[in-house]
Design an enzyme around this catalytic site. Structure first.
Site, PDB file in Angstrom:
ATOM      1  N   ARG A   1       0.777  -1.248   0.000  1.00 33.61           N
ATOM      2  CA  ARG A   1       0.000   0.000   0.000  1.00 33.61           C
ATOM      3  C   ARG A   1       0.804   1.291   0.000  1.00 33.61           C
ATOM      4  O   ARG A   1       0.262   2.329  -0.329  1.00 33.61           O
ATOM      5  CB  ARG A   1      -0.995   0.042   1.185  1.00 33.61           C
TER       6      ARG A   1
ATOM      7  N   ASN B   1       0.413  -2.047  -7.440  1.00 35.20           N
ATOM      8  CA  ASN B   1      -0.795  -1.198  -7.503  1.00 35.20           C
ATOM      9  C   ASN B   1      -0.858  -0.213  -6.343  1.00 35.20           C
ATOM     10  O   ASN B   1      -1.816  -0.156  -5.591  1.00 35.20           O
ATOM     11  CB  ASN B   1      -2.080  -2.050  -7.588  1.00 35.20           C
TER      12      ASN B   1
ATOM     13  N   ASP C   1      -0.903  -6.485 -11.561  1.00 41.57           N
ATOM     14  CA  ASP C   1      -1.833  -7.126 -10.618  1.00 41.57           C
ATOM     15  C   ASP C   1      -2.887  -6.177 -10.053  1.00 41.57           C
ATOM     16  O   ASP C   1      -2.617  -5.028  -9.739  1.00 41.57           O
ATOM     17  CB  ASP C   1      -1.093  -7.769  -9.447  1.00 41.57           C
TER      18      ASP C   1
ATOM     19  N   HIS D   1      -2.321 -11.381 -13.619  1.00 40.86           N
ATOM     20  CA  HIS D   1      -3.586 -11.441 -12.880  1.00 40.86           C
ATOM     21  C   HIS D   1      -4.627 -11.794 -13.943  1.00 40.86           C
ATOM     22  O   HIS D   1      -4.968 -10.961 -14.783  1.00 40.86           O
ATOM     23  CB  HIS D   1      -3.857 -10.064 -12.251  1.00 40.86           C
TER      24      HIS D   1
ATOM     25  N   HIS E   1      -2.344 -16.005  -8.185  1.00 35.60           N
ATOM     26  CA  HIS E   1      -3.549 -16.451  -7.472  1.00 35.60           C
ATOM     27  C   HIS E   1      -4.572 -17.256  -8.306  1.00 35.60           C
ATOM     28  O   HIS E   1      -5.703 -16.834  -8.503  1.00 35.60           O
ATOM     29  CB  HIS E   1      -4.271 -15.278  -6.797  1.00 35.60           C
TER      30      HIS E   1
ATOM     31  N   ASN F   1     -10.436 -10.883  -4.861  1.00 36.92           N
ATOM     32  CA  ASN F   1     -10.354 -10.975  -6.309  1.00 36.92           C
ATOM     33  C   ASN F   1      -9.081 -11.728  -6.724  1.00 36.92           C
ATOM     34  O   ASN F   1      -7.994 -11.246  -6.423  1.00 36.92           O
ATOM     35  CB  ASN F   1     -10.339  -9.560  -6.906  1.00 36.92           C
TER      36      ASN F   1
ATOM     37  N   ASP G   1      -1.212 -13.050  -1.434  1.00 36.10           N
ATOM     38  CA  ASP G   1      -2.066 -11.953  -1.907  1.00 36.10           C
ATOM     39  C   ASP G   1      -2.539 -11.121  -0.714  1.00 36.10           C
ATOM     40  O   ASP G   1      -3.698 -10.683  -0.660  1.00 36.10           O
ATOM     41  CB  ASP G   1      -3.264 -12.470  -2.721  1.00 36.10           C
TER      42      ASP G   1
ATOM     43  N   HIS H   1      -6.924  -3.735   3.952  1.00 38.81           N
ATOM     44  CA  HIS H   1      -7.887  -2.640   3.744  1.00 38.81           C
ATOM     45  C   HIS H   1      -8.362  -2.188   5.113  1.00 38.81           C
ATOM     46  O   HIS H   1      -8.615  -3.025   5.991  1.00 38.81           O
ATOM     47  CB  HIS H   1      -9.092  -3.120   2.927  1.00 38.81           C
TER      48      HIS H   1
HETATM   49  O1  DOR Z   1      -8.386  -9.216  -3.693  1.00 38.50           O
HETATM   50  C1  DOR Z   1      -7.552  -8.537  -4.268  1.00 38.50           C
HETATM   51  N1  DOR Z   1      -7.053  -7.429  -3.702  1.00 38.50           N
HETATM   52  N2  DOR Z   1      -7.164  -8.889  -5.498  1.00 38.50           N
HETATM   53  C2  DOR Z   1      -6.396  -8.078  -6.249  1.00 38.50           C
HETATM   54  O2  DOR Z   1      -6.091  -8.446  -7.352  1.00 38.50           O
HETATM   55  C3  DOR Z   1      -5.967  -6.764  -5.741  1.00 38.50           C
HETATM   56  C4  DOR Z   1      -5.949  -6.759  -4.283  1.00 38.50           C
HETATM   57  C5  DOR Z   1      -5.826  -5.382  -3.673  1.00 38.50           C
HETATM   58  O3  DOR Z   1      -4.962  -4.603  -4.111  1.00 38.50           O
HETATM   59  O4  DOR Z   1      -6.545  -5.098  -2.723  1.00 38.50           O
END
Ligand code: DOR
Length: 433
Positions: free
Chosen positions: A69, A99, A157, A184, A237, A283, A310, A314
């Site tokens: 992050r 990302n 990804d 991905h 994944h 995801n 993965d 959050h």
């Molecule tokens: O569940 C996921 N979270 N899959 C992803 O591909 C991205 C990731 C995220 O960055 O939160």
């Protein structure tokens, strides 16, 4: 860097298993033999003694798939908190997904991530580069420049590269550069608005579904593009039975493909979404018992090379949003080993292989990580008790976020110590930095 004696453990690496103490000095393994206490005491330099009674002493783990992050979303995780979670999970190296905001498509961001990781000093962080600028899927990122700076794995990804011509071009560049593209797999036009696996549970709940075919089409396409270009592709994944089958067939043909699976994809099913709890939104999505069985079989026969978390932190406020608005992702670093031991019916040597030397090779980190535990090798080690049980308490996790789907679960297998770069960064389950 201190002198460390790891006493009374069972060393397990790619060469096999043996009872031995391990002595570490100046960042490298200096002795591996039974009963090293006396010889270690001969030296007057300070010595940290780590008890490994009942434990496995293995090469440190390598996670191919971590979302740290930082930069941009430090309220969810920072490079420091994510590195601490990694060290507590037995990882000595992690691949940071690109990302972030800004994404890893420039040398500046890559250098920033490396500098923050060095400052934290808890594990090696290898930033993955973007395949396309801004992960937007339109123009290639400066693959050559980033490769020259030591970036080995490239991925968008969070997004799959949708355009086959662009993916083909990226692979054509990748081969001479000696880099690996990690995909991905998600055909975006098939997953618009999707919140969970497309199947009977999703129909019953009346929620938009993420069909297995959206993953499988891209797995198939990229196997063919790997065949065409001769460049390696790593599949991130994997979540469906058919994806596993496609990779198995590609490997049988000798194609340069590798694959990983995340613990949530071999432990949890889409039925959990009946709670409407966004903790279970991820995801690619949680799938069916048949898919779980296929992922496990893939890990068993080596079709799936690596267990990768993965880890996707959050903050609570975003996961408390309704399912369609909440972001996908779950924590993974601190529970991966225990889930693998508890839920996979695999010999412990295979669990360690999937967590250590196999992902180290895919990430190009195998000069330093996933090494045999032998004299002269870099001291990046995990020491874990495969029989110890513990209960997952979100508030006790080192991650800055709390979105684990395993809260309250009692698991078997616990990391006791982690040695990174010759330093004991975790002692008795406590991070030292
Ligand atoms: O569940 C996921 N979270 N899959 C992803 O591909 C991205 C990731 C995220 O960055 O939160």
């Amino acid at each position: 860097m201190t002198r460390i004696l790891i006493r009374n453990g069972t060393v397990l690496d790619q060469r096999g298993e043996r009872r031995a103490d391990v002595l570490v000095d100046g960042g490298v393994v200096t002795a591996v033999a039974p009963d090293l206490s006396a010889s270690a005491d001969d030296d007057t330099a300070p010595l940290t003694v780590l008890d490994a009674d009942g434990c496995i002493v293995s090469p440190g783990f390598v996670d191919l798939h971590v979302h740290l992050r930082e930069p941009g979303r430090e309220e969810a995780e920072t490079i420091e908190t994510g590195s601490r979670a990694a060290a507590l999970g037995g990882f000595t190296a992690i691949v940071a997904m690109p990302n972030t905001e800004p994404p890893h498509d420039s040398l500046t961001t890559i250098e920033f991530v490396r500098a923050q990781a060095r400052r934290a000093g808890l594990c090696e962080v290898a930033p993955a580069g973007c395949i396309t600028l801004g992960r937007a899927g339109e123009h290639l990122a400066p693959l050559g420049e980033l490769a020259a700076a030591g970036v080995h794995l490239f991925t968008d990804d969070g997004n799959g590269v949708q355009d086959p011509a662009l993916m083909r071009r990226a692979l054509e560049y990748a081969r001479p550069l000696g880099i690996v593209l990690a995909q991905h797999c998600e055909v975006a036009s098939l997953t618009k608005g999707a919140v969970m696996h497309e199947g009977s549970c999703c129909s019953h709940l009346g929620l938009p579904g993420w069909p297995a075919i959206a993953e499988e089409l891209m797995v198939h396409r990229d196997i063919e593009l790997s065949r065409l270009t001769g460049a390696p592709v790593h599949f991130l994944h994997l979540s469906t039975a058919r994806s596993v089958q496609l990779v198995r067939a590609a490997k049988a043909e000798g194609l340069a493909v590798t694959a990983e699976a995340a613990p949530h994809h071999f432990t949890l099913t889409d039925e959990l979404l009946r709670t409407f709890d966004a903790t279970y939104k991820v995801n690619p999505p949680l799938r069916t018992p048949d898919d779980i069985a296929a992922i496990k079989a893939g890990l068993r026969d080596g079709t799936i090379d690596a267990i990768a978390t993965d880890h996707a932190p959050h903050p609570p406020e975003s996961k408390e949003a309704p399912l369609d608005q909440a972001p996908p992702g779950m924590l993974g670093l601190e529970t991966a080993l225990a889930l693998a031991i508890t839920e996979l019916d695999l010999p412990i040597a295979d669990v360690v292989a999937a967590l250590s030397w196999k992902p180290a090779a895919i990430a190009g980190l195998d000069a330093r990580h996933g090494r045999p535990v032998e004299v002269g090798e870099p001291a990046n080690l995990a020491v874990f008790d495969p029989t110890a049980t513990w209960t997952v308490v979100p508030a006790r996790l080192a991650s800055k976020s709390r979105n684990t789907p395993y809260a309250g679960r009692t698991l078997r297998g616990r990391v006791r110590h982690t040695v990174f770069g010759g330093d004991a960064v975790v002692i008795d389950g406590v991070a030292q930095r």
